[in-house]
Design a protein around this motif. Sequence first.
Motif: not given
Length: 187
Positions: A134, A153, A156-157, A159-161, A163-164, A167
């Motif tokens: 990661r 943006d 950020a998107r 980074e969010k993916e 992290q998904k 997880d």
Amino acid sequence: MSSFDEILFHTEERMEKALGHLREEFASVRSGKASPELVANVPVEAYGSSMRLRELAAITVPDAHLLLIQPWDPTVVDAVRKALEEARLGINPMVDGKMIRLPIPPLSEERRHELIRVVRKLAEEGRVALRGVRRHGLEEAKALQKESDVSEDDLARAEKEVQKLTDRFIAEVDRLLQAKEAELLKV
């Protein structure tokens, strides 16, 4: 590295490899029943080099408490026996002509709990490996954002993916750990 999609693809690929490695590690931890994976990767000195047992022999499970190892070349039976003894599996190989029998004794309660500690440690190492992947993916995304005109943006998107993905893979590690613990506790 031309896009966030490629970074996500490579990050997911690396996480799959880390999870595959963990599965192999779990399979090599002995439970109360026979499994070819228990001995498949045991290194055997044969033909002047070190080879894995699966490359030298057929490994079968005639019943739940016995592994049968049949080297394709009968001249390596002794080398296979020696490698199995040195692997410290807690199982004594019995040479029977051109094959080797590995009787899998039932585990004691103490040994079961010891092995649970081992698999928990392996699971934590798997989680650490996933977090490392990661971190690498996030670093690549930040580098891509710096070298091109990608918006905050989009970063950020991405980074969010990432992290998904992390997880999802950590949840799979937890599921594998639960299954292995249940297998070890089953008498």
